[in-house]
Motif scaffolding. Structure first.
Motif, PDB file in Angstrom:
ATOM      1  N   ILE A 233      22.380   6.924   6.557  1.00 16.30           N
ATOM      2  CA  ILE A 233      22.839   5.563   6.872  1.00 16.30           C
ATOM      3  C   ILE A 233      24.358   5.496   6.829  1.00 16.30           C
ATOM      4  O   ILE A 233      25.000   4.943   7.735  1.00 16.30           O
ATOM      5  CB  ILE A 233      22.222   4.539   5.891  1.00 16.30           C
ATOM      6  CG1 ILE A 233      20.713   4.421   6.137  1.00 16.30           C
ATOM      7  CG2 ILE A 233      22.896   3.175   6.037  1.00 16.30           C
ATOM      8  CD1 ILE A 233      19.990   3.582   5.105  1.00 16.30           C
ATOM      9  N   LEU A 234      24.953   6.076   5.804  1.00 18.17           N
ATOM     10  CA  LEU A 234      26.418   6.056   5.690  1.00 18.17           C
ATOM     11  C   LEU A 234      27.071   6.802   6.848  1.00 18.17           C
ATOM     12  O   LEU A 234      28.128   6.398   7.341  1.00 18.17           O
ATOM     13  CB  LEU A 234      26.848   6.682   4.360  1.00 18.17           C
ATOM     14  CG  LEU A 234      26.506   5.887   3.095  1.00 18.17           C
ATOM     15  CD1 LEU A 234      26.872   6.684   1.847  1.00 18.17           C
ATOM     16  CD2 LEU A 234      27.219   4.529   3.088  1.00 18.17           C
ATOM     17  N   ALA A 235      26.420   7.885   7.309  1.00 16.61           N
ATOM     18  CA  ALA A 235      26.984   8.659   8.420  1.00 16.61           C
ATOM     19  C   ALA A 235      26.928   7.902   9.739  1.00 16.61           C
ATOM     20  O   ALA A 235      27.615   8.279  10.692  1.00 16.61           O
ATOM     21  CB  ALA A 235      26.234   9.988   8.556  1.00 16.61           C
ATOM     22  N   CYS A 236      26.121   6.851   9.803  1.00 14.76           N
ATOM     23  CA  CYS A 236      26.056   6.002  11.008  1.00 14.76           C
ATOM     24  C   CYS A 236      27.195   4.991  11.062  1.00 14.76           C
ATOM     25  O   CYS A 236      27.388   4.322  12.086  1.00 14.76           O
ATOM     26  CB  CYS A 236      24.726   5.244  11.063  1.00 14.76           C
ATOM     27  SG  CYS A 236      23.272   6.274  11.301  1.00 14.76           S
ATOM     28  N   LEU A 237      27.924   4.855   9.957  1.00 20.01           N
ATOM     29  CA  LEU A 237      28.957   3.820   9.845  1.00 20.01           C
ATOM     30  C   LEU A 237      30.340   4.406  10.113  1.00 20.01           C
ATOM     31  O   LEU A 237      30.594   5.586   9.836  1.00 20.01           O
ATOM     32  CB  LEU A 237      28.915   3.198   8.443  1.00 20.01           C
ATOM     33  CG  LEU A 237      27.565   2.615   8.004  1.00 20.01           C
ATOM     34  CD1 LEU A 237      27.646   2.103   6.575  1.00 20.01           C
ATOM     35  CD2 LEU A 237      27.137   1.490   8.945  1.00 20.01           C
ATOM     36  N   PRO A 238      31.256   3.590  10.613  1.00 17.99           N
ATOM     37  CA  PRO A 238      32.623   4.079  10.907  1.00 17.99           C
ATOM     38  C   PRO A 238      33.474   4.177   9.653  1.00 17.99           C
ATOM     39  O   PRO A 238      34.385   3.381   9.433  1.00 17.99           O
ATOM     40  CB  PRO A 238      33.161   3.014  11.882  1.00 17.99           C
ATOM     41  CG  PRO A 238      32.422   1.765  11.534  1.00 17.99           C
ATOM     42  CD  PRO A 238      31.048   2.206  11.086  1.00 17.99           C
TER      43      PRO A 238
ATOM     44  N   LYS B 216      35.320   6.818   8.873  1.00 16.22           N
ATOM     45  CA  LYS B 216      36.423   7.760   9.061  1.00 16.22           C
ATOM     46  C   LYS B 216      37.782   7.107   8.809  1.00 16.22           C
ATOM     47  O   LYS B 216      38.684   7.706   8.215  1.00 16.22           O
ATOM     48  CB  LYS B 216      36.375   8.325  10.479  1.00 16.22           C
ATOM     49  CG  LYS B 216      37.303   9.498  10.724  1.00 16.22           C
ATOM     50  CD  LYS B 216      37.230   9.965  12.164  1.00 16.22           C
ATOM     51  CE  LYS B 216      35.865  10.501  12.487  1.00 16.22           C
ATOM     52  NZ  LYS B 216      35.808  11.052  13.871  1.00 16.22           N
ATOM     53  N   LYS B 217      37.926   5.853   9.236  1.00 22.25           N
ATOM     54  CA  LYS B 217      39.202   5.154   9.046  1.00 22.25           C
ATOM     55  C   LYS B 217      39.512   4.957   7.567  1.00 22.25           C
ATOM     56  O   LYS B 217      40.668   5.074   7.136  1.00 22.25           O
ATOM     57  CB  LYS B 217      39.172   3.802   9.766  1.00 22.25           C
ATOM     58  CG  LYS B 217      39.159   3.901  11.276  1.00 22.25           C
ATOM     59  CD  LYS B 217      39.168   2.519  11.907  1.00 22.25           C
ATOM     60  CE  LYS B 217      39.161   2.625  13.435  1.00 22.25           C
ATOM     61  NZ  LYS B 217      39.140   1.282  14.081  1.00 22.25           N
ATOM     62  N   LEU B 218      38.451   4.670   6.779  1.00 24.64           N
ATOM     63  CA  LEU B 218      38.664   4.489   5.341  1.00 24.64           C
ATOM     64  C   LEU B 218      39.093   5.799   4.694  1.00 24.64           C
ATOM     65  O   LEU B 218      39.957   5.814   3.820  1.00 24.64           O
ATOM     66  CB  LEU B 218      37.377   3.975   4.694  1.00 24.64           C
ATOM     67  CG  LEU B 218      36.940   2.553   5.079  1.00 24.64           C
ATOM     68  CD1 LEU B 218      35.615   2.205   4.407  1.00 24.64           C
ATOM     69  CD2 LEU B 218      38.007   1.536   4.682  1.00 24.64           C
TER      70      LEU B 218
END
Length: 471
Positions: free
Chosen positions: A414-419, A421-423
């Motif tokens: 689930i976390l890998a589906c979220l953006p 990278k910017k954080l």
């Protein structure tokens, strides 16, 4: 040969890199890369590589004729020949059996059903060569004079099997003028490692958990079991396909090519419209530019626009496979795109975004049911189970056991589906405002650890399918 195989990672690819960078100039590099790409394709399709070369010859010659006789009937004839031959090949190898089966079912004629094996990647490279002829005719790109360079464009092994679907205009200059920098090569390795991790560590695991449920006895599946298994399949197909795209983009960077993005976190979409701006971007943009807009797009009033949406999404479903479930999958999205176009997007814009995300995820998961089951009876059975019709209760012990035993994996997926990278980049910048040395050190460590874990996983597992090979 797939990118996530040991023979590619430790055999073909290292040899390919060595031969490519030993080549003295770009012309020789292109020849080396073209030959290696054809060998890569021939590894899985030793016969159908001839079809790939034939398709390239057809569009290279037609491109020359279109350019030579621009504005004359011969130019239109060459374009028509390109369209007919390309779509004819695709129809013959991919759809002839499906067409004859349906004719037999309707008429009872009993015609012999063609038994062609589907050439790997034909849906992808056919669209690439066809788009070249169309773009030359439209004047959107200059004709390619070198057949070697054109065949390289068609056969480039990083994206040959499953995209992203390349437009010739996007890499025309790179075919004759490119160079690989240390920064670009490093970025390519990182992107490839990221894609490999998606494929091996998430997609393969999700598939191994979902397949026994989806291919098993559906009478034992509960409501939550149905939703959970489709969620696992959603993880599998996303990380499988986006992982392949990441690996393709990374490999391209190592050879000096810049491919467009193919995914943009589709599972955070708030609508079907938003989802298709984020999922398989190269395919949806192809249908937009070469089908939807030529049909009139949204310029001729709402009824024509809705008709165009139906046509495009019928073709989108059909492109994915010669089966009614794919057509229903495309039309399923067409219905919701039409609803969103007419009124639903306005409603979604006025309510809290969380409701839009719930609607989007529910829509996507239901869509994957149509996509997964080629057997329509099982497809509708699963849909019924997910909404309590014929389900084995609301939940069941088997689903609970699989869920709790794999809860850390589900959270990671689930976390890998979220953006995020910017954080991460923001955190790195806070630790090191210049970010250079820290970024480089983290990248090297990340790549080495990920490659080691993926290799260990591949050595210890025989489950390594690639879903989009069949398209």
């Amino acid at each position: 040969m797939v990118f996530s195989s040991l023979i590619f990672l430790f055999g073909f690819f290292p040899i390919c890199l060595a031969l490519y960078f030993l080549a003295p100039n770009l012309k020789v590099k292109n020849i080396v890369l073209m030959i290696l790409s054809l060998l890569f394709y021939a590894w899985g399709e030793p016969v159908w590589v001839i079809l790939l070369i034939f398709s390239a010859i057809v569009d290279f010659v037609n491109g020359q004729l279109i350019d030579k006789y621009r504005g004359q009937w011969q130019s239109k004839a060459a374009l028509l020949a390109s369209v007919v031959i390309n779509l004819g090949l695709l129809a013959t190898f991919k759809y002839s059996g499906f067409l004859v089966e349906n004719i037999n079912a309707i008429t009872g004629l009993g015609l012999p059903v063609p038994g062609f094996s589907l050439p790997i990647g034909i849906s992808f490279y056919t669209f690439q060569t066809l788009s070249y002829s169309i773009d030359v005719y439209r004047g959107n790109t200059q004709v390619q004079k070198s057949f070697t360079n054109f065949l390289l464009f068609v056969s480039l092994f990083p994206q040959l099997i499953a995209g992203p679907i390349l437009r010739y205009a996007d890499i025309a200059k790179q075919l004759s003028d490119r160079r690989t920098t240390l920064k670009g090569f490093s970025a390519g390795i990182t992107r490839f490692a990221c894609g490999l991790g998606k494929k091996v560590l998430i997609a393969n695991v999700a598939g191994s958990l979902a397949t026994p449920i989806l291919d098993g006895d559906l009478s034992s599946v509960s409501v939550l079991g149905g939703w959970f298994s489709i969620m696992l399949y959603a993880f599998q197909i996303y990380f499988d396909f986006s992982g392949y795209s990441d690996m393709a983009i990374g490999l391209g960077k190592m050879f000096g090519f810049d491919y467009g993005e193919n995914f943009n976190y589709p599972y955070i979409a708030r609508s079907a419209t938003d989802f298709w701006r984020r999922w398989h971007i190269s395919l949806s943009s192809f249908f937009r530019d070469y089908v939807y807009i030529p049909l009139g797009g949204n310029r001729r009033g709402l009824p024509i626009q809705l008709r165009n949406i139906l046509i495009v999404w019928f073709l989108t479903g059909l492109w994915h496979g010669a089966s009614w479930n794919f057509i229903l999958w495309g039309l399923f999205y067409a219905v919701f795109l039409i609803l969103e176009k007419t009124f639903l997007l306005k409603v979604l814009d006025k309510i809290p975004s969380i409701f839009g995300h719930v609607y989007g995820i529910a829509l996507i998961l239901i869509g994957w049911v149509f996509f997964y089951f080629t057997d329509l009876s099982k497809c509708f059975r699963m849909l019924g189970i997910m909404f309590g019709i014929g389900a084995n209760g609301f939940t069941d012990a088997k689903t609970s056991l699989v869920f709790y035993n794999n809860l850390p994996f589900v959270i990671v997926a689930i976390l890998a589906c979220l953006p995020l990278k910017k954080l991460v980049r923001y955190g790195i910048h806070r630790l090191d405002p210049k970010s250079g040395k820290l970024n480089m050190g983290l990248s090297i460590g990340y790549n080495m650890v990920l490659l080691f874990i993926c290799t260990a996983s591949l050595v210890g597992s025989t489950y390594n399918p690639f879903l989009y090979f069949r398209f």
